[in-house]
Design an enzyme around this catalytic site. Structure first.
Site, PDB file in Angstrom:
ATOM      1  N   ASN A   9       4.621   3.944   3.361  1.00 48.97           N
ATOM      2  CA  ASN A   9       4.681   3.453   1.980  1.00 48.97           C
ATOM      3  C   ASN A   9       5.877   2.513   1.888  1.00 48.97           C
ATOM      4  OD1 ASN A   9       4.973   3.060  -0.762  1.00 48.97           O
ATOM      5  ND2 ASN A   9       5.545   5.184  -1.223  1.00 48.97           N
ATOM      6  N   TRP A  10       5.594   1.231   1.846  1.00 50.33           N
ATOM      7  CA  TRP A  10       6.691   0.248   1.871  1.00 50.33           C
ATOM      8  C   TRP A  10       7.346   0.047   0.509  1.00 50.33           C
ATOM      9  CZ3 TRP A  10       4.682  -4.165   5.624  1.00 50.33           C
ATOM     10  CH2 TRP A  10       4.756  -3.676   6.938  1.00 50.33           C
ATOM     11  N   LYS A  11       6.805   0.650  -0.527  1.00 46.04           N
ATOM     12  CA  LYS A  11       7.394   0.535  -1.874  1.00 46.04           C
ATOM     13  C   LYS A  11       7.650  -0.939  -2.209  1.00 46.04           C
ATOM     14  CE  LYS A  11       9.101   5.178  -1.285  1.00 46.04           C
ATOM     15  NZ  LYS A  11      10.056   6.201  -1.645  1.00 46.04           N
ATOM     16  N   HIS A  95       2.210   8.347  -7.179  1.00 42.22           N
ATOM     17  CA  HIS A  95       3.478   8.579  -6.471  1.00 42.22           C
ATOM     18  C   HIS A  95       4.536   9.012  -7.492  1.00 42.22           C
ATOM     19  CE1 HIS A  95       7.202   7.769  -4.328  1.00 42.22           C
ATOM     20  NE2 HIS A  95       6.491   7.880  -3.216  1.00 42.22           N
ATOM     21  N   GLU A  97       7.459   8.166  -7.989  1.00 46.17           N
ATOM     22  CA  GLU A  97       8.204   7.069  -8.634  1.00 46.17           C
ATOM     23  C   GLU A  97       7.379   6.472  -9.769  1.00 46.17           C
ATOM     24  OE1 GLU A  97       8.974   4.979  -4.999  1.00 46.17           O
ATOM     25  OE2 GLU A  97      10.333   6.585  -4.410  1.00 46.17           O
ATOM     26  N   GLU A 167       4.788  15.641  -1.771  1.00 48.37           N
ATOM     27  CA  GLU A 167       6.114  15.036  -1.626  1.00 48.37           C
ATOM     28  C   GLU A 167       7.068  15.661  -2.633  1.00 48.37           C
ATOM     29  OE1 GLU A 167       5.847  10.805   0.073  1.00 48.37           O
ATOM     30  OE2 GLU A 167       5.295  10.647  -2.018  1.00 48.37           O
ATOM     31  N   GLY A 173      13.615   9.883  -0.197  1.00 47.07           N
ATOM     32  CA  GLY A 173      14.703   8.921  -0.081  1.00 47.07           C
ATOM     33  C   GLY A 173      16.093   9.544  -0.126  1.00 47.07           C
ATOM     34  N   SER A 212      11.583  11.958   3.254  1.00 44.09           N
ATOM     35  CA  SER A 212      12.555  11.845   4.335  1.00 44.09           C
ATOM     36  C   SER A 212      12.010  12.247   5.711  1.00 44.09           C
ATOM     37  CB  SER A 212      13.822  12.637   4.000  1.00 44.09           C
ATOM     38  OG  SER A 212      14.425  12.117   2.832  1.00 44.09           O
ATOM     39  N   GLY A 233       8.396   6.680   3.688  1.00 46.85           N
ATOM     40  CA  GLY A 233       8.991   5.510   3.049  1.00 46.85           C
ATOM     41  C   GLY A 233       9.943   4.813   4.011  1.00 46.85           C
ATOM     42  N   GLY A 234      11.220   5.149   3.910  1.00 47.01           N
ATOM     43  CA  GLY A 234      12.280   4.478   4.663  1.00 47.01           C
ATOM     44  C   GLY A 234      11.981   4.258   6.141  1.00 47.01           C
TER      45      GLY A 234
END
Ligand code: PGA
Length: 250
Positions: A9-11, A95, A97, A167, A173, A212, A233-234
């Site tokens: 997930n590149w956000k 998601h 966010e 999640e 994150g 994470s 993500g990261g």
């Protein structure tokens, strides 16, 4: 057998050129992978170009959101058909966010899920508790509501094709991963709730863990019986670390 799915997930990261350059590298570094399904979710603006780059490879692409209406006066929104048209086979829905910053609810998750399925997209529906909810010992209650309301009213066929991503919000994150046992506990519970709704589909639906995930913790998470992959993500932003995740050791 559920085929593992590793999803990036590149956000809100990467220009078109940056996105294309990462998938180019990824395409060759994971070309030999057949036992894990790979999914990258770039921003809307990069989807078309990224799709051109991954055509014919083992990389699937997905959007990070969509709107449930098919077309019309909804300035700034993107329809399921438009998402499909860029070459996407998947779409992330709900998601945390989006729930936190854009007021998405279980009701909108349900509408988006059904609209995605109608357009021929596989929804990856995100669920998870906040730190406060975990501390109040209401994790299961929160998860149950998100599943029952967000995923209500699917056909048995739809129920087994969708993907669920657990999640925990406190792990996203933050570098704080849920322990494999903590994650497994919620994954098993998710499958149980799902079986009450959709019977055998609960054995086929893939449940990803997110929060994470990195090349160091991925193997222990993937050893858990109810964890079928990761939503990352990261650690998905660079080809090198995402390759390590896709090639996690079993
Ligand atoms: P993270 O993000 O891997 O950077 O924690 C996961 C996600 O939000 O999907």
């Amino acid at each position: 057998m559920r085929k593992p799915l590793m999803a990036g997930n590149w956000k809100m990261n990467k220009t078109v050129a940056e996105a294309v350059s990462v998938v180019k590298a990824l395409k060759s570094s994971i070309a030999d992978v057949t036992d894990v399904e790979v999914l990258i979710c770039p921003t809307f603006t990069a989807l078309y170009a990224v799709n051109n780059e991954v055509k014919g490879s083992n990389i699937n692409i997905g959007a990070q959101n969509l709107f449930w209406e098919p077309k019309g006066a909804f300035t700034g929104e993107i329809s399921p058909t438009m998402v499909k048209d860029t070459g996407c086979s998947y779409v992330l829905i709900g998601h945390s966010e989006r729930r936190q910053y854009f007021n998405e609810t279980d009701e909108t998750v349900n509408k988006k899920t059904k609209a995605a399925l109608v357009a021929g997209l596989i929804p990856v529906i995100c669920i998870g508790e906040t730190l406060k909810e975990r501390e109040q010992n209401i994790t299961f209650k929160v998860i149950e509501k998100q599943i029952k309301e967000g995923l209500a009213g699917l056909t048995p066929q739809q129920a087994e094709t969708i993907v669920i991503a657990y999640e925990p919000v406190w792990a996203i994150g933050t570098g704080k991963t849920a322990t494999p046992d903590q994650a497994q506990e919620v994954h098993a519970f998710t499958r149980k709730v799902y079986s009450q709704m959709y019977g055998d589909a609960s054995q086929k639906v893939r449940i990803l863990y997110g929060g994470s995930v990195n090349p160091t913790n991925v193997s222990d998470l993937m050893k858990q019986p109810d964890i079928d992959g990761g939503l990352v993500g990261g650690a998905s932003l660079e080809a090198e670390s995402f390759t390590k995740l896709v090639k996690y050791s079993k």
